[in-house]
Design a protein around this motif. Structure first.
Motif, PDB file in Angstrom:
ATOM      1  N   GLY A   3       0.817  -1.196   0.000  1.00  0.00           N
ATOM      2  CA  GLY A   3       0.000   0.000   0.000  1.00  0.00           C
ATOM      3  C   GLY A   3       0.855   1.252   0.000  1.00  0.00           C
ATOM      4  N   GLY A   4       0.220   2.407   0.286  1.00  0.00           N
ATOM      5  CA  GLY A   4       0.940   3.660   0.324  1.00  0.00           C
ATOM      6  C   GLY A   4       1.332   4.052   1.728  1.00  0.00           C
ATOM      7  N   ILE A   5       1.993   5.202   1.827  1.00  0.00           N
ATOM      8  CA  ILE A   5       2.473   5.675   3.129  1.00  0.00           C
ATOM      9  C   ILE A   5       1.316   5.974   4.074  1.00  0.00           C
ATOM     10  CG2 ILE A   5       3.681   7.551   4.294  1.00  0.00           C
ATOM     11  CD1 ILE A   5       5.540   7.748   1.932  1.00  0.00           C
ATOM     12  N   LEU A   6       0.318   6.723   3.585  1.00  0.00           N
ATOM     13  CA  LEU A   6      -0.807   7.085   4.447  1.00  0.00           C
ATOM     14  C   LEU A   6      -1.598   5.854   4.900  1.00  0.00           C
ATOM     15  CD1 LEU A   6      -2.448   9.228   5.854  1.00  0.00           C
ATOM     16  CD2 LEU A   6      -3.778   9.550   3.746  1.00  0.00           C
ATOM     17  N   PRO A   7      -1.953   4.914   3.995  1.00  0.00           N
ATOM     18  CA  PRO A   7      -2.662   3.710   4.445  1.00  0.00           C
ATOM     19  C   PRO A   7      -1.862   2.909   5.474  1.00  0.00           C
ATOM     20  CG  PRO A   7      -2.905   3.945   2.087  1.00  0.00           C
ATOM     21  CD  PRO A   7      -1.881   4.965   2.515  1.00  0.00           C
ATOM     22  N   ALA A   8      -0.536   2.848   5.289  1.00  0.00           N
ATOM     23  CA  ALA A   8       0.306   2.113   6.234  1.00  0.00           C
ATOM     24  C   ALA A   8       0.310   2.785   7.597  1.00  0.00           C
ATOM     25  CB  ALA A   8       1.737   2.004   5.697  1.00  0.00           C
ATOM     26  N   ALA A   9       0.390   4.122   7.596  1.00  0.00           N
ATOM     27  CA  ALA A   9       0.389   4.859   8.863  1.00  0.00           C
ATOM     28  C   ALA A   9      -0.950   4.718   9.574  1.00  0.00           C
ATOM     29  CB  ALA A   9       0.699   6.334   8.606  1.00  0.00           C
ATOM     30  N   LEU A  10      -2.035   4.808   8.803  1.00  0.00           N
ATOM     31  CA  LEU A  10      -3.364   4.670   9.394  1.00  0.00           C
ATOM     32  C   LEU A  10      -3.588   3.257   9.926  1.00  0.00           C
ATOM     33  CD1 LEU A  10      -5.549   6.688   6.849  1.00  0.00           C
ATOM     34  CD2 LEU A  10      -4.850   7.369   9.153  1.00  0.00           C
ATOM     35  N   ALA A  11      -3.075   2.273   9.202  1.00  0.00           N
ATOM     36  CA  ALA A  11      -3.198   0.889   9.656  1.00  0.00           C
ATOM     37  C   ALA A  11      -2.437   0.693  10.965  1.00  0.00           C
ATOM     38  CB  ALA A  11      -2.671  -0.072   8.593  1.00  0.00           C
ATOM     39  N   GLY A  16      -2.442  -0.222  16.585  1.00  0.00           N
ATOM     40  CA  GLY A  16      -1.884   0.139  17.885  1.00  0.00           C
ATOM     41  C   GLY A  16      -2.956   0.556  18.867  1.00  0.00           C
ATOM     42  N   LEU A  17      -3.907   1.352  18.396  1.00  0.00           N
ATOM     43  CA  LEU A  17      -4.976   1.816  19.277  1.00  0.00           C
ATOM     44  C   LEU A  17      -5.833   0.656  19.762  1.00  0.00           C
ATOM     45  CD1 LEU A  17      -5.907   4.584  20.320  1.00  0.00           C
ATOM     46  CD2 LEU A  17      -7.618   4.608  18.493  1.00  0.00           C
ATOM     47  N   SER A  18      -6.109  -0.304  18.883  1.00  0.00           N
ATOM     48  CA  SER A  18      -6.954  -1.439  19.265  1.00  0.00           C
ATOM     49  C   SER A  18      -6.314  -2.300  20.343  1.00  0.00           C
ATOM     50  CB  SER A  18      -7.259  -2.302  18.029  1.00  0.00           C
ATOM     51  OG  SER A  18      -6.085  -2.942  17.555  1.00  0.00           O
ATOM     52  N   LEU A  19      -4.985  -2.245  20.434  1.00  0.00           N
ATOM     53  CA  LEU A  19      -4.281  -3.074  21.411  1.00  0.00           C
ATOM     54  C   LEU A  19      -4.154  -2.412  22.784  1.00  0.00           C
ATOM     55  CD1 LEU A  19      -1.385  -4.501  19.189  1.00  0.00           C
ATOM     56  CD2 LEU A  19      -3.410  -5.721  20.004  1.00  0.00           C
ATOM     57  N   ILE A  20      -4.313  -1.085  22.852  1.00  0.00           N
ATOM     58  CA  ILE A  20      -4.061  -0.411  24.128  1.00  0.00           C
ATOM     59  C   ILE A  20      -5.308   0.163  24.783  1.00  0.00           C
ATOM     60  CG2 ILE A  20      -1.701   0.184  23.496  1.00  0.00           C
ATOM     61  CD1 ILE A  20      -2.636   3.008  22.897  1.00  0.00           C
ATOM     62  N   LEU A 147       7.445  -0.369   4.052  1.00  0.00           N
ATOM     63  CA  LEU A 147       6.651   0.612   4.803  1.00  0.00           C
ATOM     64  C   LEU A 147       6.412   0.184   6.253  1.00  0.00           C
ATOM     65  CD1 LEU A 147       3.976   1.595   2.118  1.00  0.00           C
ATOM     66  CD2 LEU A 147       5.992   2.889   2.824  1.00  0.00           C
ATOM     67  N   ARG A 148       7.155  -0.814   6.710  1.00  0.00           N
ATOM     68  CA  ARG A 148       6.925  -1.305   8.070  1.00  0.00           C
ATOM     69  C   ARG A 148       7.224  -0.228   9.115  1.00  0.00           C
ATOM     70  NH1 ARG A 148      11.710  -3.347   6.276  1.00  0.00           N
ATOM     71  NH2 ARG A 148      13.535  -3.262   7.638  1.00  0.00           N
ATOM     72  N   TRP A 149       8.195   0.655   8.840  1.00  0.00           N
ATOM     73  CA  TRP A 149       8.518   1.704   9.799  1.00  0.00           C
ATOM     74  C   TRP A 149       7.446   2.787   9.826  1.00  0.00           C
ATOM     75  CZ3 TRP A 149      11.698   0.666  13.454  1.00  0.00           C
ATOM     76  CH2 TRP A 149      12.737  -0.241  13.233  1.00  0.00           C
ATOM     77  N   VAL A 150       6.777   2.990   8.693  1.00  0.00           N
ATOM     78  CA  VAL A 150       5.653   3.924   8.657  1.00  0.00           C
ATOM     79  C   VAL A 150       4.509   3.357   9.496  1.00  0.00           C
ATOM     80  CG1 VAL A 150       3.954   5.070   7.173  1.00  0.00           C
ATOM     81  CG2 VAL A 150       6.313   4.765   6.373  1.00  0.00           C
ATOM     82  N   PHE A 151       4.273   2.054   9.356  1.00  0.00           N
ATOM     83  CA  PHE A 151       3.260   1.369  10.163  1.00  0.00           C
ATOM     84  C   PHE A 151       3.600   1.511  11.644  1.00  0.00           C
ATOM     85  CE2 PHE A 151       1.721  -2.288  12.492  1.00  0.00           C
ATOM     86  CZ  PHE A 151       0.420  -2.473  12.018  1.00  0.00           C
ATOM     87  N   GLY A 152       4.870   1.287  11.977  1.00  0.00           N
ATOM     88  CA  GLY A 152       5.309   1.408  13.365  1.00  0.00           C
ATOM     89  C   GLY A 152       5.141   2.820  13.898  1.00  0.00           C
ATOM     90  N   ALA A 153       5.424   3.816  13.059  1.00  0.00           N
ATOM     91  CA  ALA A 153       5.252   5.214  13.475  1.00  0.00           C
ATOM     92  C   ALA A 153       3.786   5.512  13.770  1.00  0.00           C
ATOM     93  CB  ALA A 153       5.780   6.148  12.390  1.00  0.00           C
ATOM     94  N   GLY A 154       2.890   4.932  12.959  1.00  0.00           N
ATOM     95  CA  GLY A 154       1.463   5.120  13.204  1.00  0.00           C
ATOM     96  C   GLY A 154       1.046   4.529  14.540  1.00  0.00           C
ATOM     97  N   ALA A 155       1.594   3.355  14.872  1.00  0.00           N
ATOM     98  CA  ALA A 155       1.283   2.709  16.148  1.00  0.00           C
ATOM     99  C   ALA A 155       1.822   3.528  17.315  1.00  0.00           C
ATOM    100  CB  ALA A 155       1.882   1.299  16.177  1.00  0.00           C
ATOM    101  N   MET A 156       3.012   4.108  17.144  1.00  0.00           N
ATOM    102  CA  MET A 156       3.580   4.963  18.197  1.00  0.00           C
ATOM    103  C   MET A 156       2.717   6.198  18.417  1.00  0.00           C
ATOM    104  SD  MET A 156       7.626   4.905  17.216  1.00  0.00           S
ATOM    105  CE  MET A 156       8.398   3.375  16.640  1.00  0.00           C
ATOM    106  N   LEU A 157       2.228   6.786  17.328  1.00  0.00           N
ATOM    107  CA  LEU A 157       1.374   7.969  17.435  1.00  0.00           C
ATOM    108  C   LEU A 157       0.071   7.633  18.162  1.00  0.00           C
ATOM    109  CD1 LEU A 157       0.880  10.925  16.747  1.00  0.00           C
ATOM    110  CD2 LEU A 157      -0.062  10.182  14.540  1.00  0.00           C
ATOM    111  N   ALA A 158      -0.455   6.432  17.897  1.00  0.00           N
ATOM    112  CA  ALA A 158      -1.684   5.999  18.574  1.00  0.00           C
ATOM    113  C   ALA A 158      -1.454   5.898  20.077  1.00  0.00           C
ATOM    114  CB  ALA A 158      -2.142   4.647  18.018  1.00  0.00           C
ATOM    115  N   SER A 159      -0.309   5.345  20.462  1.00  0.00           N
ATOM    116  CA  SER A 159       0.024   5.221  21.880  1.00  0.00           C
ATOM    117  C   SER A 159       0.133   6.595  22.539  1.00  0.00           C
ATOM    118  CB  SER A 159       1.348   4.465  22.040  1.00  0.00           C
ATOM    119  OG  SER A 159       1.776   4.454  23.387  1.00  0.00           O
ATOM    120  N   LEU A 160       0.827   7.518  21.871  1.00  0.00           N
ATOM    121  CA  LEU A 160       0.991   8.865  22.419  1.00  0.00           C
ATOM    122  C   LEU A 160      -0.355   9.559  22.559  1.00  0.00           C
ATOM    123  CD1 LEU A 160       2.748  11.260  23.274  1.00  0.00           C
ATOM    124  CD2 LEU A 160       2.979  11.852  20.852  1.00  0.00           C
ATOM    125  N   ALA A 161      -1.198   9.443  21.533  1.00  0.00           N
ATOM    126  CA  ALA A 161      -2.511  10.094  21.565  1.00  0.00           C
ATOM    127  C   ALA A 161      -3.394   9.514  22.662  1.00  0.00           C
ATOM    128  CB  ALA A 161      -3.195   9.939  20.209  1.00  0.00           C
TER     129      ALA A 161
END
Length: 206
Positions: A3-11, A16-20, A147-161
Motif C-alpha cells: 500500500g501507500g504511506i498514508l494507508p500504512a500509517a493509518l493501519a 496500535g490503538l486497538s491493542l491499548i 513501509l513497516r517503519w511507517v506502520f510502526g510510526a502510526g502505532a507509536m502515534l496511537a500510543s501517544l494520543a
C-alpha cells in the motif's frame, strides 16, 4: 499488500490503538494519576516512550528473539503478577478503609517519585506489553515490507494520543470524584483490575 504511506500509517495507528484501549493495569493506573493530577506528564511520557521503544524493537525483528527465549516472558510474568497483586491489595485496602483514600489535590515529591517507579514497573513487568508490541505489532508491520517503519510510526502515534488523552482527559472527572465514595469506586475498579491481571499472569507463568 504494502500500500501507500498514508494507508500504512493509518493501519499502524488503528492496530496500535486497538491493542491499548482495553482496560488494563497500565490504563487504570494512568487514569488514577490523571484524576489526581499527579506526575501526569511523567506517567504519560513513560507509557508512550516505552511503547515507542518496544514497537521499534518489534518492527526491527526482535520478536523472533523473544519467541526463541520463552523463559524471559515467564520471569516477567512472575514478577509482574506479584507486583500487580500487591498494588491491587493496596487499592483494595483503600476501599475498605475510606480514611486512607487519596484526594485529588496536592502531590509531594516522594509520591510523584513513587508514581514514576510504579509506572515503570507497571509497564515493563507486564508480559502482555511484549506480546502486543514486540510480537504482534512487529509481525503485522513486517507484512508492510518497506513501509513497516511507517506502520510502526502510526502505532507509536496511537500510543501517544491515547495516553495523553487518558492522562489529561481524566482530570475532567475530578469534580465527579471529589466525593470519597466516588474515589472508593475508582479504587475498587483499580483493585479488581490489578488483582485479576496479577492472578492471571501468575497462573500463566507457573
Amino acid at each position: 499488500m504494502n500500500g501507500g504511506i498514508l494507508p500504512a500509517a493509518l493501519a499502524g495507528f488503528g492496530t496500535g490503538l486497538s491493542l491499548i484501549v482495553a482496560i488494563g493495569a497500565q490504563n487504570a493506573f494512568v487514569l488514577r494519576q490523571g484524576v489526581r493530577g499527579q506526575a501526569v506528564l511523567a506517567v504519560v511520557g513513560i507509557c508512550a516512550a516505552s511503547d515507542a521503544v518496544l514497537i521499534t524493537l518489534g518492527v526491527a525483528g526482535l520478536g523472533a528473539v523473544v519467541t526463541a527465549w520463552p523463559a524471559a516472558l515467564t520471569v516477567v510474568g512472575l514478577a509482574g503478577g506479584a507486583f500487580l497483586i500487591c498494588y491491587g491489595a493496596l487499592a483494595a485496602r483503600r476501599v475498605l478503609r475510606p480514611g486512607q483514600a487519596l484526594t485529588t489535590t496536592g502531590a509531594t515529591a516522594g509520591s510523584a517519585g513513587t508514581a514514576v517507579l510504579t509506572c515503570l514497573a507497571m509497564t515493563w513487568l507486564n508480559p502482555h506489553v511484549y506480546l502486543d508490541t514486540v510480537l504482534l505489532l512487529g509481525s503485522v508491520a513486517a507484512e508492510r515490507g518497506p513501509l513497516r517503519w511507517v506502520f510502526g510510526a502510526g502505532a507509536m502515534l496511537a500510543s501517544l494520543a491515547w495516553f495523553t488523552g487518558l492522562g489529561y482527559g481524566a482530570r475532567l472527572l475530578s469534580g465527579v470524584l471529589s466525593r470519597p465514595a466516588a474515589w472508593r469506586t475508582l479504587d475498587a475498579l483499580v483493585a479488581t483490575t490489578m488483582l485479576a491481571l496479577g492472578v492471571m499472569l501468575l497462573a500463566r507463568a507457573l
